[in-house]
Structures are given as C-alpha cells and as structure tokens.
Design a protein around this motif. Structure first.
Motif, PDB file in Angstrom:
ATOM      1  N   ALA A 177      -6.934 -23.773   9.436  1.00  0.00           N
ATOM      2  CA  ALA A 177      -6.214 -22.511   9.627  1.00  0.00           C
ATOM      3  C   ALA A 177      -6.850 -21.366   8.841  1.00  0.00           C
ATOM      4  O   ALA A 177      -7.607 -21.588   7.899  1.00  0.00           O
ATOM      5  N   GLU A 178      -6.486 -20.169   9.270  1.00  0.00           N
ATOM      6  CA  GLU A 178      -6.804 -18.958   8.521  1.00  0.00           C
ATOM      7  C   GLU A 178      -5.481 -18.460   7.946  1.00  0.00           C
ATOM      8  O   GLU A 178      -4.454 -18.503   8.617  1.00  0.00           O
ATOM      9  N   VAL A 179      -5.510 -17.997   6.711  1.00  0.00           N
ATOM     10  CA  VAL A 179      -4.288 -17.582   6.038  1.00  0.00           C
ATOM     11  C   VAL A 179      -4.315 -16.073   5.801  1.00  0.00           C
ATOM     12  O   VAL A 179      -5.292 -15.530   5.290  1.00  0.00           O
ATOM     13  N   TYR A 180      -3.218 -15.431   6.221  1.00  0.00           N
ATOM     14  CA  TYR A 180      -3.035 -13.990   6.058  1.00  0.00           C
ATOM     15  C   TYR A 180      -1.824 -13.771   5.156  1.00  0.00           C
ATOM     16  O   TYR A 180      -0.984 -14.649   5.010  1.00  0.00           O
ATOM     17  N   ARG A 181      -1.714 -12.571   4.588  1.00  0.00           N
ATOM     18  CA  ARG A 181      -0.574 -12.272   3.717  1.00  0.00           C
ATOM     19  C   ARG A 181      -0.038 -10.884   4.012  1.00  0.00           C
ATOM     20  O   ARG A 181      -0.775  -9.944   4.255  1.00  0.00           O
ATOM     21  N   PHE A 182       1.284 -10.807   3.984  1.00  0.00           N
ATOM     22  CA  PHE A 182       1.962  -9.521   3.991  1.00  0.00           C
ATOM     23  C   PHE A 182       2.699  -9.423   2.667  1.00  0.00           C
ATOM     24  O   PHE A 182       3.487 -10.303   2.324  1.00  0.00           O
ATOM     25  N   ALA A 183       2.448  -8.373   1.914  1.00  0.00           N
ATOM     26  CA  ALA A 183       3.144  -8.150   0.648  1.00  0.00           C
ATOM     27  C   ALA A 183       3.878  -6.818   0.730  1.00  0.00           C
ATOM     28  O   ALA A 183       3.357  -5.848   1.283  1.00  0.00           O
ATOM     29  N   GLY A 184       5.073  -6.795   0.186  1.00  0.00           N
ATOM     30  CA  GLY A 184       5.861  -5.581   0.217  1.00  0.00           C
ATOM     31  C   GLY A 184       6.863  -5.549  -0.914  1.00  0.00           C
ATOM     32  O   GLY A 184       6.871  -6.424  -1.786  1.00  0.00           O
ATOM     33  N   ASP A 224      -3.325  -8.774   5.742  1.00  0.00           N
ATOM     34  CA  ASP A 224      -4.570  -8.982   5.013  1.00  0.00           C
ATOM     35  C   ASP A 224      -4.969 -10.444   5.063  1.00  0.00           C
ATOM     36  O   ASP A 224      -4.180 -11.327   4.720  1.00  0.00           O
ATOM     37  N   TRP A 225      -6.226 -10.684   5.490  1.00  0.00           N
ATOM     38  CA  TRP A 225      -6.765 -12.050   5.484  1.00  0.00           C
ATOM     39  C   TRP A 225      -6.905 -12.487   4.040  1.00  0.00           C
ATOM     40  O   TRP A 225      -7.364 -11.724   3.187  1.00  0.00           O
ATOM     41  N   GLN A 226      -6.523 -13.735   3.743  1.00  0.00           N
ATOM     42  CA  GLN A 226      -6.587 -14.257   2.382  1.00  0.00           C
ATOM     43  C   GLN A 226      -7.720 -15.269   2.201  1.00  0.00           C
ATOM     44  O   GLN A 226      -8.547 -15.119   1.336  1.00  0.00           O
ATOM     45  N   HIS A 227      -7.690 -16.321   3.045  1.00  0.00           N
ATOM     46  CA  HIS A 227      -8.709 -17.368   2.914  1.00  0.00           C
ATOM     47  C   HIS A 227      -8.651 -18.319   4.117  1.00  0.00           C
ATOM     48  O   HIS A 227      -7.710 -18.280   4.899  1.00  0.00           O
ATOM     49  N   SER A 228      -9.678 -19.145   4.213  1.00  0.00           N
ATOM     50  CA  SER A 228      -9.729 -20.174   5.254  1.00  0.00           C
ATOM     51  C   SER A 228      -9.257 -21.494   4.673  1.00  0.00           C
ATOM     52  O   SER A 228      -9.511 -21.796   3.507  1.00  0.00           O
ATOM     53  N   GLU A 229      -8.583 -22.270   5.501  1.00  0.00           N
ATOM     54  CA  GLU A 229      -8.237 -23.646   5.174  1.00  0.00           C
ATOM     55  C   GLU A 229      -8.938 -24.525   6.188  1.00  0.00           C
ATOM     56  O   GLU A 229      -9.546 -24.020   7.133  1.00  0.00           O
ATOM     57  N   LYS A 271       0.828  -1.206   0.000  1.00  0.00           N
ATOM     58  CA  LYS A 271       0.000   0.000   0.000  1.00  0.00           C
ATOM     59  C   LYS A 271       0.866   1.261   0.000  1.00  0.00           C
ATOM     60  O   LYS A 271       0.365   2.377   0.089  1.00  0.00           O
ATOM     61  N   GLY A 272       2.199   1.075  -0.052  1.00  0.00           N
ATOM     62  CA  GLY A 272       3.120   2.201  -0.108  1.00  0.00           C
ATOM     63  C   GLY A 272       3.568   2.728   1.241  1.00  0.00           C
ATOM     64  O   GLY A 272       4.306   3.706   1.311  1.00  0.00           O
ATOM     65  N   THR A 273       3.147   2.074   2.337  1.00  0.00           N
ATOM     66  CA  THR A 273       3.538   2.503   3.680  1.00  0.00           C
ATOM     67  C   THR A 273       4.928   1.965   4.013  1.00  0.00           C
ATOM     68  O   THR A 273       5.206   0.785   3.799  1.00  0.00           O
ATOM     69  N   LYS A 274       5.784   2.835   4.541  1.00  0.00           N
ATOM     70  CA  LYS A 274       7.125   2.393   4.943  1.00  0.00           C
ATOM     71  C   LYS A 274       7.008   1.375   6.066  1.00  0.00           C
ATOM     72  O   LYS A 274       6.203   1.542   6.981  1.00  0.00           O
ATOM     73  N   LEU A 275       7.826   0.326   6.002  1.00  0.00           N
ATOM     74  CA  LEU A 275       7.741  -0.739   7.001  1.00  0.00           C
ATOM     75  C   LEU A 275       8.167  -0.245   8.375  1.00  0.00           C
ATOM     76  O   LEU A 275       9.157   0.469   8.512  1.00  0.00           O
ATOM     77  N   PRO A 276       7.416  -0.646   9.400  1.00  0.00           N
ATOM     78  CA  PRO A 276       7.725  -0.228  10.769  1.00  0.00           C
ATOM     79  C   PRO A 276       8.828  -1.081  11.384  1.00  0.00           C
ATOM     80  O   PRO A 276       8.883  -2.282  11.179  1.00  0.00           O
ATOM     81  N   PHE A 277       9.696  -0.435  12.155  1.00  0.00           N
ATOM     82  CA  PHE A 277      10.742  -1.141  12.881  1.00  0.00           C
ATOM     83  C   PHE A 277      10.522  -1.040  14.385  1.00  0.00           C
ATOM     84  O   PHE A 277      11.462  -1.007  15.165  1.00  0.00           O
TER      85      PHE A 277
END
Length: 159
Positions: free
Chosen positions: A125-132, A117-122, A102-108
């Motif tokens: 488990a529930e699957v989330y994603r971080f994209a950068g 972001d939630w992606q889908h259910s298995e 989303k263009g936000t600088k990564l926090p340290f």
C-alpha cells in the motif's frame, strides 16, 4: 495456396485498481470544556487530529490523486454547526472551526476537496495523511453554555 504467419502480441496494462481506507474508520476529537470568555476572544485551544489513509493495488511510482472533503451540518468552509443546535441543553452562539495543517478551512463540498499528503510506501500500500485541527469559535449571537458536540463525515475522492 497456404499462408503461414508468425508473430506475437504484447499486451501491457497500465491501469491499476486502488481501494483506499482509513486505518481508523471512526475518530473522536475530545474538545474539553472551554470558558465562554476564551471562545469570545478567539483564544479557544486548537485540538489536532490526523487520518492515515492506506491505498492498496497501486503502483508506487504513480500515486493516486487522492483528495478529501467533508459532509456535515455546515454553514460554509471550515464551520461545523453543533448537533441539536437550538435545543435548551445545547450551547448557543458557538460552532466548531476546522482547518487543515496548512491553515486552509476544511471544504464541505467535492469541488473544494483538498489533496492528501503522501507519507510512505508499505509492502502492499501507499500511505497518505490528512492532518487538521478543530476549535470552538463564535457563530453569532449570545454565547451560552451547554453541550457542544458535532459530527462530520469525510469523503475520499480518488478518480
């Protein structure tokens, strides 16, 4: 005197324990060789990366408030210093810029943690994603060629 009582107690547990882990616990982003002129002009190519996180033991209708932040040799949000900075074989005047999708600088730091972001259910488990994305950027001073590696660690926060 005799007293007889009948009844029942209904115990409902609304708490679930969840454990979250990345599908790939370690990742390397290949930055490639970038001409100094591209770094100086801000035209160094961005390299995308993504982490898929599986959280087990949770109810699908009530997702965990999962956040992520990073730890590493950083001068501030979105900036990662090179490993071995100052050594003769290491590039100078260069750092690695990191942003989410989303263009936000990564926090340290933990207070700056960003939601995944939630992606889908298995089934289990529930699957989330971080994209950068990452790219080389000027860090001040003269830019000199050399090795330009850096390491950071991600921290999952799911309270």
């Amino acid at each position: 005197m005799t007293y007889t009582s009948s009844g029942f107690t209904n115990l409902e547990n609304n708490f679930y324990f969840s454990s979250c882990e990345a599908r790939e616990p370690s990742m390397t982003v290949q930055m490639g060789k970038v001409p100094i002129s591209n770094i100086k002009s801000g035209a160094a190519p961005e390299k995308p990366f993504a982490l898929d996180i599986r959280c087990r033991g949770m109810r699908p209708e009530k997702p965990v408030p999962l956040k992520i932040y990073f730890e590493g040799n950083s001068t501030g949000p979105g900036m990662l210093n090179l490993t071995g900075a100052g050594q003769t074989s290491v590039a100078q005047g260069v750092a690695i810029e990191l942003k989410n999708d989303k263009g936000t600088k990564l926090p340290f730091n933990k207070p700056g943690a960003v939601s995944l972001d939630w992606q889908h259910s298995e089934t289990d488990a529930e699957v989330y994603r971080f994209a950068g994305s990452v790219r080389y950027t000027p860090s001040g001073g003269e830019i000199k060629a050399g090795k330009a590696d850096a390491t950071m660690t991600y921290v999952l926060d799911y309270n």
